[in-house]
Design an enzyme around this catalytic site. Sequence first.
Site, PDB file in Angstrom:
ATOM      1  N   TYR A 220      48.051 -14.471  16.697  1.00 21.78           N
ATOM      2  CA  TYR A 220      48.788 -13.385  16.049  1.00 21.78           C
ATOM      3  C   TYR A 220      49.700 -13.923  14.958  1.00 21.78           C
ATOM      4  O   TYR A 220      49.756 -13.387  13.846  1.00 21.78           O
ATOM      5  CB  TYR A 220      49.580 -12.632  17.104  1.00 21.78           C
ATOM      6  CG  TYR A 220      50.412 -11.487  16.583  1.00 21.78           C
ATOM      7  CD1 TYR A 220      49.806 -10.309  16.141  1.00 21.78           C
ATOM      8  CD2 TYR A 220      51.802 -11.571  16.556  1.00 21.78           C
ATOM      9  CE1 TYR A 220      50.568  -9.256  15.672  1.00 21.78           C
ATOM     10  CE2 TYR A 220      52.571 -10.516  16.092  1.00 21.78           C
ATOM     11  CZ  TYR A 220      51.950  -9.359  15.646  1.00 21.78           C
ATOM     12  OH  TYR A 220      52.703  -8.316  15.178  1.00 21.78           O
TER      13      TYR A 220
ATOM     14  N   LYS B 218      49.552 -13.001  10.936  1.00 18.15           N
ATOM     15  CA  LYS B 218      50.672 -12.378  10.231  1.00 18.15           C
ATOM     16  C   LYS B 218      51.259 -13.291   9.157  1.00 18.15           C
ATOM     17  O   LYS B 218      51.745 -12.824   8.123  1.00 18.15           O
ATOM     18  CB  LYS B 218      51.745 -11.952  11.232  1.00 18.15           C
ATOM     19  CG  LYS B 218      51.314 -10.780  12.111  1.00 18.15           C
ATOM     20  CD  LYS B 218      50.895  -9.575  11.274  1.00 18.15           C
ATOM     21  CE  LYS B 218      50.613  -8.353  12.126  1.00 18.15           C
ATOM     22  NZ  LYS B 218      50.221  -7.171  11.317  1.00 18.15           N
TER      23      LYS B 218
ATOM     24  N   ASP C  37      35.724   1.915  11.304  1.00 19.01           N
ATOM     25  CA  ASP C  37      35.814   0.577  11.870  1.00 19.01           C
ATOM     26  C   ASP C  37      36.223  -0.366  10.742  1.00 19.01           C
ATOM     27  O   ASP C  37      35.429  -0.670   9.847  1.00 19.01           O
ATOM     28  CB  ASP C  37      34.467   0.168  12.456  1.00 19.01           C
ATOM     29  CG  ASP C  37      34.508  -1.207  13.127  1.00 19.01           C
ATOM     30  OD1 ASP C  37      35.534  -1.915  12.989  1.00 19.01           O
ATOM     31  OD2 ASP C  37      33.517  -1.584  13.777  1.00 19.01           O
TER      32      ASP C  37
ATOM     33  N   SER D  20      55.114  -9.645  10.441  1.00 16.73           N
ATOM     34  CA  SER D  20      55.727  -9.721  11.767  1.00 16.73           C
ATOM     35  C   SER D  20      56.758 -10.837  11.788  1.00 16.73           C
ATOM     36  O   SER D  20      56.626 -11.826  11.039  1.00 16.73           O
ATOM     37  CB  SER D  20      54.657 -10.004  12.826  1.00 16.73           C
ATOM     38  OG  SER D  20      55.241 -10.358  14.062  1.00 16.73           O
TER      39      SER D  20
END
Length: 245
Positions: free
Chosen positions: A154, A158, A62, A141
Amino acid sequence: MSGEHNDKVAAVTGAGRGIGAGIAARLAEDGFHVALIDIDETTVGNAADEIGRDRATPYVVDLAKRQDVIDTFSEVARAHGRIDAVVNNAMWVHYSPIIEMDERSLDTMWTIGLKAAFWTIQGAYPAMIAQGGGVVVNMSSPAATRGIDGSSGYSAVKGAVSSLTWQAARELGPQGIRVNGIIPGAVDTPGARRVVDDEGYEIRRKMSTLGRLATAEDIAAGVSFLVSPDAAYVNGHILNVDGAL
């Protein structure tokens, strides 16, 4: 570049499927023994079986738990004597407008997408220093550099990954540890299918100057270069493997 890295060791997070599994397979082909790190025991075990247990070892971890990550990297170093490359690929994605973003989703993205990269670097650091250097590749990204509908959390993660890459290159380069990143094009993976449908992938295909989506193998080839001796003087660079979006 196949066979150039005999006896070297790479660790790839999110390696159970999709891009991560593709990166792990390519690095094994290049001659690395690959530590496949993923929270899903079934998928990471299957990915290791596909590569072959003589070239790949699965680790169920994890990434949200710092000590578990550090302990795993210590285990990899004990088992194989070194850690030459770390690829921070794991990510959990939730698309939502800014005004609707919930705390749990944002925390999960920050933890898996950014904080885990700190933990893997910390975990690999002792082995890399002992052996005289190493390489880290972080997955950024296109969302890090342009606005995308519903991508506030997101994109923020990134963008931070790109910033971490430049900062870590500055801090760790003098110690022989190169840190670079990759901006990948859209890849049709099981994980991405949670948030992108057929229409979304068609939009992404049309955005590429090459008229197609990326493949996991395309992204893996970029990683292969960055961890290879051919990139020995490449540090603090974000490599676009995105079809010229």
